[in-house]
Write an enzyme that holds these catalytic residues in place. Sequence first.
Site, PDB file in Angstrom:
ATOM      1  N   ARG A 105       0.955  -1.224  -0.213  1.00 40.58           N
ATOM      2  CA  ARG A 105       0.058   0.435   0.120  1.00 40.58           C
ATOM      3  C   ARG A 105       1.232   1.115   0.340  1.00 40.58           C
ATOM      4  O   ARG A 105       1.678   1.823   0.634  1.00 40.58           O
ATOM      5  CB  ARG A 105      -1.280   0.157   1.457  1.00 40.58           C
ATOM      6  CG  ARG A 105      -1.761   1.196   1.666  1.00 40.58           C
ATOM      7  CD  ARG A 105      -2.571   1.458   2.422  1.00 40.58           C
ATOM      8  NE  ARG A 105      -2.990   2.837   2.636  1.00 40.58           N
ATOM      9  CZ  ARG A 105      -3.575   3.441   3.416  1.00 40.58           C
ATOM     10  NH1 ARG A 105      -2.598   3.000   4.421  1.00 40.58           N
ATOM     11  NH2 ARG A 105      -4.069   4.409   3.803  1.00 40.58           N
ATOM     12  N   HIS A 150      -3.783  11.150   0.392  1.00 35.27           N
ATOM     13  CA  HIS A 150      -2.671  10.593   1.700  1.00 35.27           C
ATOM     14  C   HIS A 150      -1.828  12.094   2.223  1.00 35.27           C
ATOM     15  O   HIS A 150      -0.619  12.230   2.309  1.00 35.27           O
ATOM     16  CB  HIS A 150      -1.530   9.392   2.137  1.00 35.27           C
ATOM     17  CG  HIS A 150      -0.929   8.854   3.427  1.00 35.27           C
ATOM     18  ND1 HIS A 150      -1.498   7.573   3.660  1.00 35.27           N
ATOM     19  CD2 HIS A 150      -0.642   9.857   4.150  1.00 35.27           C
ATOM     20  CE1 HIS A 150      -0.817   7.428   4.435  1.00 35.27           C
ATOM     21  NE2 HIS A 150      -0.485   8.586   5.087  1.00 35.27           N
ATOM     22  N   ASN A 228      -6.248   8.856   2.604  1.00 29.84           N
ATOM     23  CA  ASN A 228      -6.642   7.988   3.955  1.00 29.84           C
ATOM     24  C   ASN A 228      -6.372   9.138   5.294  1.00 29.84           C
ATOM     25  O   ASN A 228      -5.921  10.188   5.047  1.00 29.84           O
ATOM     26  CB  ASN A 228      -4.117   8.658   3.881  1.00 29.84           C
ATOM     27  CG  ASN A 228      -4.115   7.538   5.050  1.00 29.84           C
ATOM     28  OD1 ASN A 228      -4.406   6.250   5.329  1.00 29.84           O
ATOM     29  ND2 ASN A 228      -3.607   8.677   5.608  1.00 29.84           N
ATOM     30  N   GLU A 229      -7.607   8.421   5.218  1.00 37.42           N
ATOM     31  CA  GLU A 229      -7.513   8.902   7.265  1.00 37.42           C
ATOM     32  C   GLU A 229      -8.010  10.411   7.004  1.00 37.42           C
ATOM     33  O   GLU A 229      -7.746  11.231   7.882  1.00 37.42           O
ATOM     34  CB  GLU A 229      -6.201   9.090   8.467  1.00 37.42           C
ATOM     35  CG  GLU A 229      -5.782   7.452   8.673  1.00 37.42           C
ATOM     36  CD  GLU A 229      -4.868   7.675   9.153  1.00 37.42           C
ATOM     37  OE1 GLU A 229      -4.557   8.812   9.781  1.00 37.42           O
ATOM     38  OE2 GLU A 229      -4.553   6.620  10.356  1.00 37.42           O
ATOM     39  N   ASN A 370      -7.629   2.372   9.312  1.00 32.30           N
ATOM     40  CA  ASN A 370      -6.328   2.394   9.541  1.00 32.30           C
ATOM     41  C   ASN A 370      -6.512   2.056  11.657  1.00 32.30           C
ATOM     42  O   ASN A 370      -7.598   3.227  12.760  1.00 32.30           O
ATOM     43  CB  ASN A 370      -5.741   3.875   9.620  1.00 32.30           C
ATOM     44  CG  ASN A 370      -5.199   3.505   8.018  1.00 32.30           C
ATOM     45  OD1 ASN A 370      -5.244   2.352   7.886  1.00 32.30           O
ATOM     46  ND2 ASN A 370      -4.969   5.431   7.820  1.00 32.30           N
ATOM     47  N   TYR A 372      -5.234   1.438  15.344  1.00 29.98           N
ATOM     48  CA  TYR A 372      -3.528   1.147  16.524  1.00 29.98           C
ATOM     49  C   TYR A 372      -4.282   1.263  17.717  1.00 29.98           C
ATOM     50  O   TYR A 372      -3.059   0.610  18.735  1.00 29.98           O
ATOM     51  CB  TYR A 372      -2.942   2.758  16.247  1.00 29.98           C
ATOM     52  CG  TYR A 372      -1.905   3.038  14.683  1.00 29.98           C
ATOM     53  CD1 TYR A 372      -2.362   3.001  13.610  1.00 29.98           C
ATOM     54  CD2 TYR A 372      -1.052   2.401  14.551  1.00 29.98           C
ATOM     55  CE1 TYR A 372      -2.137   3.657  12.260  1.00 29.98           C
ATOM     56  CE2 TYR A 372      -0.015   2.447  13.029  1.00 29.98           C
ATOM     57  CZ  TYR A 372      -0.944   3.420  12.703  1.00 29.98           C
ATOM     58  OH  TYR A 372      -0.250   3.336  10.990  1.00 29.98           O
ATOM     59  N   GLU A 443      -3.234  -0.249   7.901  1.00 28.71           N
ATOM     60  CA  GLU A 443      -1.995   0.856   8.831  1.00 28.71           C
ATOM     61  C   GLU A 443      -3.012  -0.543   9.961  1.00 28.71           C
ATOM     62  O   GLU A 443      -3.956  -0.599  10.549  1.00 28.71           O
ATOM     63  CB  GLU A 443      -2.632   1.670   8.647  1.00 28.71           C
ATOM     64  CG  GLU A 443      -1.784   2.452   7.856  1.00 28.71           C
ATOM     65  CD  GLU A 443      -1.689   4.221   8.181  1.00 28.71           C
ATOM     66  OE1 GLU A 443      -1.401   4.155   9.497  1.00 28.71           O
ATOM     67  OE2 GLU A 443      -1.906   4.307   7.240  1.00 28.71           O
ATOM     68  N   TRP A 498       5.329  12.970  10.666  1.00 28.00           N
ATOM     69  CA  TRP A 498       4.404  14.136  10.599  1.00 28.00           C
ATOM     70  C   TRP A 498       5.285  14.564  11.483  1.00 28.00           C
ATOM     71  O   TRP A 498       6.158  14.814  11.859  1.00 28.00           O
ATOM     72  CB  TRP A 498       2.869  13.794  10.390  1.00 28.00           C
ATOM     73  CG  TRP A 498       2.189  12.914   9.661  1.00 28.00           C
ATOM     74  CD1 TRP A 498       2.004  11.485   9.757  1.00 28.00           C
ATOM     75  CD2 TRP A 498       2.741  13.511   8.091  1.00 28.00           C
ATOM     76  NE1 TRP A 498       1.816  10.583   8.493  1.00 28.00           N
ATOM     77  CE2 TRP A 498       2.023  12.034   7.950  1.00 28.00           C
ATOM     78  CE3 TRP A 498       3.339  13.913   8.058  1.00 28.00           C
ATOM     79  CZ2 TRP A 498       1.715  11.803   6.475  1.00 28.00           C
ATOM     80  CZ3 TRP A 498       2.689  14.179   5.656  1.00 28.00           C
ATOM     81  CH2 TRP A 498       1.682  12.930   5.724  1.00 28.00           C
ATOM     82  N   PHE A 506       8.293   3.531  13.271  1.00 28.11           N
ATOM     83  CA  PHE A 506       7.533   2.834  12.910  1.00 28.11           C
ATOM     84  C   PHE A 506       7.933   1.092  12.154  1.00 28.11           C
ATOM     85  O   PHE A 506       7.003   0.515  11.224  1.00 28.11           O
ATOM     86  CB  PHE A 506       6.451   3.031  12.413  1.00 28.11           C
ATOM     87  CG  PHE A 506       5.285   3.578  13.145  1.00 28.11           C
ATOM     88  CD1 PHE A 506       4.126   3.198  14.068  1.00 28.11           C
ATOM     89  CD2 PHE A 506       4.724   4.786  13.000  1.00 28.11           C
ATOM     90  CE1 PHE A 506       3.355   3.227  15.029  1.00 28.11           C
ATOM     91  CE2 PHE A 506       4.339   5.622  13.908  1.00 28.11           C
ATOM     92  CZ  PHE A 506       3.499   4.785  14.100  1.00 28.11           C
TER      93      PHE A 506
HETATM   94  C1  NOJ Z   1      -1.679   7.084   9.790  1.00 28.73           C
HETATM   95  C2  NOJ Z   1      -0.463   7.214   9.294  1.00 28.73           C
HETATM   96  O1  NOJ Z   1      -1.860   7.091   7.523  1.00 28.73           O
HETATM   97  C3  NOJ Z   1      -0.004   7.437   8.188  1.00 28.73           C
HETATM   98  O2  NOJ Z   1       0.532   8.384   7.844  1.00 28.73           O
HETATM   99  C4  NOJ Z   1       1.090   7.279   9.702  1.00 28.73           C
HETATM  100  O3  NOJ Z   1       2.604   7.404   9.462  1.00 28.73           O
HETATM  101  C5  NOJ Z   1       0.562   6.387  10.623  1.00 28.73           C
HETATM  102  N1  NOJ Z   1      -0.990   6.174  11.057  1.00 28.73           N
HETATM  103  C6  NOJ Z   1       1.173   6.955  12.239  1.00 28.73           C
HETATM  104  O4  NOJ Z   1       1.044   7.052  12.366  1.00 28.73           O
END
Ligand code: NOJ
Length: 549
Positions: A105, A150, A228-229, A370, A372, A443, A498, A506
């Site tokens: 992806r 994204h 994305n998100e 996504n 986490y 993700e 970011w 990661f």
């Molecule tokens: C969400 C985002 O899509 C990705 O850009 C980011 O690096 C990861 N999660 C981790 O925060």
Amino acid sequence: MAVAAATRIAVVVVVLALAVLAPAARGLRRDDFPPGFLFGAATSAYQIEGAYLDDNKGLNNWDVFTHLQAGRISDGRNGDVADDHYHRYTEDVDILHNLAVNSYRFSISWARILPRGRLGGVNSAGIAFYNRLINALLQKGIQPFVTLNHFDIPHELETRYGGWLGAAIRYTYMAKLISSSVVLSPQLQLKLNPVYVHMHVFREEFEYYSDVCFNAFGDRVRFWTTFNEPNLSTRHQYILGEFPPNHCSPPFGNCSSGDSRREPYAAAHNILLSHAAAVHNYKTNYQAKQGGSIGIVIAVKWYEPLTNSTEDVRAARRALAFEVDWFLDPIFFGDYPREMREILSSNLPKFTPEEKKLLQNNKVDFIGINHYTAIYAKDCIYSPCTLDTYEGNALVYAIGRRNGKIIGKPTALHGYFVVPEAMEKVVMYVNDRYRNTTIYITENGYSQHSDTSMEDLINDVERVNYMHDYLKYLSSAIRKGANVGGYFAWSIVDNFEWVYGYTVKFGLYQVDFDTQERIPRMSAKWYRDFLTSSSLTDGLQVRSRRADS
Ligand code: NOJ
């Protein structure tokens, strides 16, 4: 230099030895997932590509933000070079191949394809780069899973339209005209206001960009996602003001402009309609001949009520409505959820009957999630709280501790805890509410602080356990009937995280950003073993082995 290299080799040897010794005992098996299941890894353009000025690429909002507002990034750095993936994509495809994944992806950089948006030309060098990448993946039997947007948009569109608030600006402009009671013919408007010529609403820009991509790459891409998100990015852009264009207002923050109660919803509205326009175009003009599918990716955090009071139970439900239903309800049911309409009233835009139809008639083929973490939700309607956080507009306060006990082990990302069972809850929630539509976990991953010792960074037992445990709960959701088509680990390599810059890692592969050397972590070996072996893989025994060592 020589000592550093020797240390690194020694660390890699120890890691590989540990991983080889890790017994494939009880736990998880590739066969717990259906045949044809996609197992992959994910990245995004700005976070890994670098080459920010190469081959006619235009500047994007993040290029400009990280240069002008470097102080907002933890380490003051940027994505100018990042993982230099633009030049090293073949090595990264080899890494994917070594991981034995069957899908990758990644996102396309809009400014690399259309440096100036639809008013400039298509950049053939940008098209050529993604063609090379897609072809290299397919040669290794890896399915491209492509995100159109994204977080990065061409900078010129940010300045020309006010980014995702573009449509709102047009409405404001029209409202001004109407209130000045001057009736002008459209031709005269154009003459008097040359800027108006450029005021195609922003969604037309996205529709055009996505069309260029379907046309150029759709013969080989089977999986497209529009955004994305957007549920997370609009909050960071327009509520908290941490992402460009850095808009916010009190109590969320003090930015030079913005309205944290209104703008995120105006931007989201525009994104939803841009999404629908792109899906409509794909379904009408491309899907039958190209045979692909299209979806959207939403960030889904799970909310547990802080107490079992009715108020906190409702708060958790409300937080989820503001997180998930905000985007998926309009796409599936044509309107925003009741919880949002009640609280936000006139700050929440309304869909016209035509827009509702456009949304509902162009359903997604799949939902990307996504996922986490999870967090506790405390009600703020009946009890006082500070409402300056991510969940503030939902009148919810999110907190990691209940009676002093933390919800899960903290990770390097603020507010992200390890709560594997939330994976099953999230998947069941989305599966049940959105009618068993296919879900991809687009993700999931574990972050380490960059100041962790080299040995622990490489010997990433926590990441192995995280992936193992989250996958366990994913397989449990599948056994309970959830329709899940794939799982993508975030991320193949350490990258630009970011506002955290490079301070958070990661990657399944560690990256030395001075030399661009990629070094496999224990998790890379574990993931490959899990994907290639038919026996059971266990995270827990790796955990105890580490404790013994
Ligand atoms: C969400 C985002 O899509 C990705 O850009 C980011 O690096 C990861 N999660 C981790 O925060």
